[in-house]
Design a protein around this motif. Sequence first.
Motif, mmCIF file in Angstrom:
data_model
loop_
_atom_site.group_PDB
_atom_site.id
_atom_site.type_symbol
_atom_site.label_atom_id
_atom_site.label_comp_id
_atom_site.label_asym_id
_atom_site.label_seq_id
_atom_site.Cartn_x
_atom_site.Cartn_y
_atom_site.Cartn_z
ATOM 1 N N VAL A 19 -45.150 138.708 67.655
ATOM 2 C CA VAL A 19 -44.486 137.675 68.456
ATOM 3 C C VAL A 19 -43.034 137.521 68.028
ATOM 4 C CG1 VAL A 19 -44.417 135.192 68.935
ATOM 5 C CG2 VAL A 19 -46.595 136.407 69.041
ATOM 6 N N VAL A 20 -42.777 137.425 66.713
ATOM 7 C CA VAL A 20 -41.398 137.243 66.266
ATOM 8 C C VAL A 20 -40.579 138.523 66.440
ATOM 9 C CG1 VAL A 20 -41.886 135.321 64.730
ATOM 10 C CG2 VAL A 20 -42.057 137.640 63.841
ATOM 11 N N GLU A 21 -41.241 139.674 66.422
ATOM 12 C CA GLU A 21 -40.513 140.918 66.709
ATOM 13 C C GLU A 21 -40.011 140.914 68.152
ATOM 14 O OE1 GLU A 21 -39.454 143.573 64.990
ATOM 15 O OE2 GLU A 21 -40.056 142.472 63.213
ATOM 16 N N GLU A 22 -40.850 140.448 69.075
ATOM 17 C CA GLU A 22 -40.396 140.369 70.468
ATOM 18 C C GLU A 22 -39.303 139.313 70.617
ATOM 19 O OE1 GLU A 22 -42.118 139.953 75.023
ATOM 20 O OE2 GLU A 22 -43.504 140.085 73.328
ATOM 21 N N GLN A 23 -39.425 138.245 69.841
ATOM 22 C CA GLN A 23 -38.378 137.219 69.816
ATOM 23 C C GLN A 23 -37.027 137.839 69.438
ATOM 24 O OE1 GLN A 23 -38.992 134.409 66.677
ATOM 25 N NE2 GLN A 23 -37.304 133.078 67.269
ATOM 26 N N GLN A 56 -41.373 136.401 59.811
ATOM 27 C CA GLN A 56 -40.026 136.745 60.226
ATOM 28 C C GLN A 56 -40.039 138.090 60.929
ATOM 29 O OE1 GLN A 56 -38.443 137.831 55.967
ATOM 30 N NE2 GLN A 56 -37.593 139.272 57.451
ATOM 31 N N ALA A 57 -39.046 138.329 61.765
ATOM 32 C CA ALA A 57 -38.890 139.634 62.391
ATOM 33 C C ALA A 57 -38.303 140.614 61.379
ATOM 34 C CB ALA A 57 -37.977 139.532 63.606
ATOM 35 N N PHE A 121 -39.802 127.678 66.507
ATOM 36 C CA PHE A 121 -39.162 128.984 66.460
ATOM 37 C C PHE A 121 -37.693 128.765 66.109
ATOM 38 C CE2 PHE A 121 -42.856 130.299 68.855
ATOM 39 C CZ PHE A 121 -43.106 131.560 68.324
ATOM 40 N N ALA A 122 -37.143 129.666 65.317
ATOM 41 C CA ALA A 122 -35.736 129.571 64.943
ATOM 42 C C ALA A 122 -35.116 130.955 64.986
ATOM 43 C CB ALA A 122 -35.585 128.972 63.548
ATOM 44 N N CYS A 123 -33.826 130.991 65.242
ATOM 45 C CA CYS A 123 -33.096 132.251 65.246
ATOM 46 C C CYS A 123 -31.641 131.989 64.872
ATOM 47 C CB CYS A 123 -33.189 132.954 66.601
ATOM 48 S SG CYS A 123 -32.582 131.982 67.996
ATOM 49 N N THR A 124 -30.993 133.019 64.408
ATOM 50 C CA THR A 124 -29.599 132.940 63.988
ATOM 51 C C THR A 124 -28.882 134.200 64.422
ATOM 52 O OG1 THR A 124 -30.159 131.635 62.029
ATOM 53 C CG2 THR A 124 -28.041 132.728 62.008
ATOM 54 N N ALA A 125 -27.610 134.088 64.762
ATOM 55 C CA ALA A 125 -26.789 135.257 65.069
ATOM 56 C C ALA A 125 -25.331 134.965 64.728
ATOM 57 C CB ALA A 125 -26.910 135.636 66.548
ATOM 58 N N HIS A 126 -24.625 136.017 64.369
ATOM 59 C CA HIS A 126 -23.196 135.930 64.083
ATOM 60 C C HIS A 126 -22.438 136.132 65.392
ATOM 61 C CE1 HIS A 126 -19.596 136.647 61.417
ATOM 62 N NE2 HIS A 126 -19.168 137.132 62.575
ATOM 63 N N ILE A 127 -21.585 135.165 65.763
ATOM 64 C CA ILE A 127 -20.813 135.280 66.995
ATOM 65 C C ILE A 127 -19.397 135.750 66.692
ATOM 66 C CG2 ILE A 127 -22.203 133.556 68.186
ATOM 67 C CD1 ILE A 127 -19.918 131.561 67.724
ATOM 68 N N VAL A 128 -18.726 136.271 67.707
ATOM 69 C CA VAL A 128 -17.438 136.926 67.506
ATOM 70 C C VAL A 128 -16.323 135.956 67.144
ATOM 71 C CG1 VAL A 128 -16.731 136.834 69.935
ATOM 72 C CG2 VAL A 128 -15.887 138.675 68.471
ATOM 73 N N ASP A 129 -16.418 134.706 67.554
ATOM 74 C CA ASP A 129 -15.322 133.762 67.288
ATOM 75 C C ASP A 129 -15.854 132.335 67.334
ATOM 76 O OD1 ASP A 129 -12.497 133.096 66.910
ATOM 77 O OD2 ASP A 129 -12.628 132.269 68.930
ATOM 78 N N VAL A 191 -38.738 132.976 74.427
ATOM 79 C CA VAL A 191 -39.690 134.086 74.507
ATOM 80 C C VAL A 191 -40.746 133.960 73.418
ATOM 81 C CG1 VAL A 191 -39.935 136.580 74.153
ATOM 82 C CG2 VAL A 191 -38.183 135.696 75.703
ATOM 83 N N GLY A 192 -40.320 133.611 72.206
ATOM 84 C CA GLY A 192 -41.288 133.410 71.135
ATOM 85 C C GLY A 192 -42.287 132.327 71.468
ATOM 86 N N LEU A 193 -41.785 131.231 72.026
ATOM 87 C CA LEU A 193 -42.650 130.101 72.395
ATOM 88 C C LEU A 193 -43.697 130.533 73.420
ATOM 89 C CD1 LEU A 193 -41.347 126.525 73.036
ATOM 90 C CD2 LEU A 193 -42.991 127.545 74.594
ATOM 91 N N ARG A 194 -43.278 131.282 74.425
ATOM 92 C CA ARG A 194 -44.220 131.718 75.466
ATOM 93 C C ARG A 194 -45.258 132.682 74.906
ATOM 94 N NH1 ARG A 194 -40.077 132.947 80.539
ATOM 95 N NH2 ARG A 194 -39.331 130.797 80.803
#
Length: 539
Positions: A19-23, A56-57, A121-129, A191-194
Amino acid sequence: MDQIDEIRLQVMWNRLISVVEEQATTLVRTAFSTSVREAGDLSAGVYDAEGRMLAQAVTGTPGHVNTMAEAVGNFLDAIPPGDMAEGDTYVTNDPWLGTGHLHDITMVTPVFRAGALIGFFACTAHIVDIGGRGFGADGKSVYEEGLQIPIMRFAMRGQVNADLIRLLRANVREPNQVVGDFYSLAACNEVGLRRLGGMLDETGLPDLGALGDFILSRTGRAMRERIAALPRGSWTNAVTSDGYDDPIRLAAKVTVEGERVLVDFDGSSPVSRWGINSPMIYTKAYAAYAVKCVVAPDIPNNAASLAAVEVTSPPNVVNAPRPAPVSLRHVIGHLVPDLVLGALAGALPGRIPAEGAGALWNIHISARPVAGQDGRRAEVLMFNSGGMGARPGLDGLSATAFPSGVMTMPIEATEQTGPIVVWRKELREGSGGDGEFRGGLGQVIEIAPLDGHEFEFSAMFDRVGSPPRGRAGGAAGAAGRVALDDGTALRPKGWQFVPAGRRLVLELPGGGGYGPPERRAPEARAEDRRKGYVSGEEP
């Protein structure tokens, strides 16, 4: 619990990981920024109703995953469960409550079932600015480094916070990319929630309670067994970072006692006035990762395994209090594993690799047309990796991002984002430290503005003044170097200028060697020469 129940819960555990891999895959496929889409600079995970990370993914960095494990608890402190509702999504980029600097966006989505809160569910990403001075070390406080988003609602009962979107667009240089990434993060959790809902429907589990207890109890027991097998005592190590204008000392004492490993960073340099400091949440993430790499690499990473490593430090460069500048916290944070592993080498001789490049050689380029000419403006971010240290029994990996694990963006994708050309990207000959086992090679990268353009760039480089050290008699890897193609030396940190017609040349450090060089097998030396890893004849 009988054997059938245990087998069933183990299957559910594996299903939860899928599930978290698909997330995470959703985030990669929908992200706007190349740092997420091409490099995998992200994390995704599922948590129980108490905010404990269950799974975790695989895609993701230790800095993101392990900080996020603590960050979800901070969200619960800020927004009590009684104030949460279906359709909510919460967000922050607070460096001390999230993942260490303003460029990382963390989103948390509560999971309800039959009206009851059962997890997150939680997620993090680095944004460009994120506005401010841009991604660099030049800020003197976090207030200069960009827009700060306290823990707040990105969406309430399914309705996106339009005021937050307008605020973002007014404060960043690449509004479409940034806003697009915010929506991508929200979609990732959705998506993870579903998928979790489908899994619970199929299995008949009412919530994550029994499964969570199974996961954490098994993991905790396995970690305690591994720690019990370690020698008792304390061991120390120190590493020198280039710093910004003066070298930075990083010191650690690792103590094994009872059922825990304690890492203490007392003795490290004071808080820097430049943006290379690391908040404690980020330092803890990489300290725990280093311990786990050696002690329990095969045990799942979750709240129970992380709880076995305790990290302490007085206020200093690895425990920088608010409002210290922290934009480049990864430079110090990525050196923490080599620091901790070096201490563990005293406890576990013959099991610890030599030092590697450590910190990613990230570069943020702000490109523009030369005055009076038409052209394109753009913000371009690249991740580049030096060599890993040699391992006991194996050569080091070349151009590999350890400890972050991120991938290098393809040149074709990078050049599409802005008016630059990457003229050269190749392994740096002879950069790996000599030894019975050779350190991994760094890279040589040449970047130039397109005709009619120029650019400023934020240097985020280390291991220029203090190259990666060898271990057990191995030689140091080659130090890094930053220059223009005419030989003009540049600084390893800070915003600098590349005029039209010139090229920026980056020579990334190589990893240290392991073991005395005279023990290296003749056939291995011949293979090095054949592949062009070294030049010349056998000395």
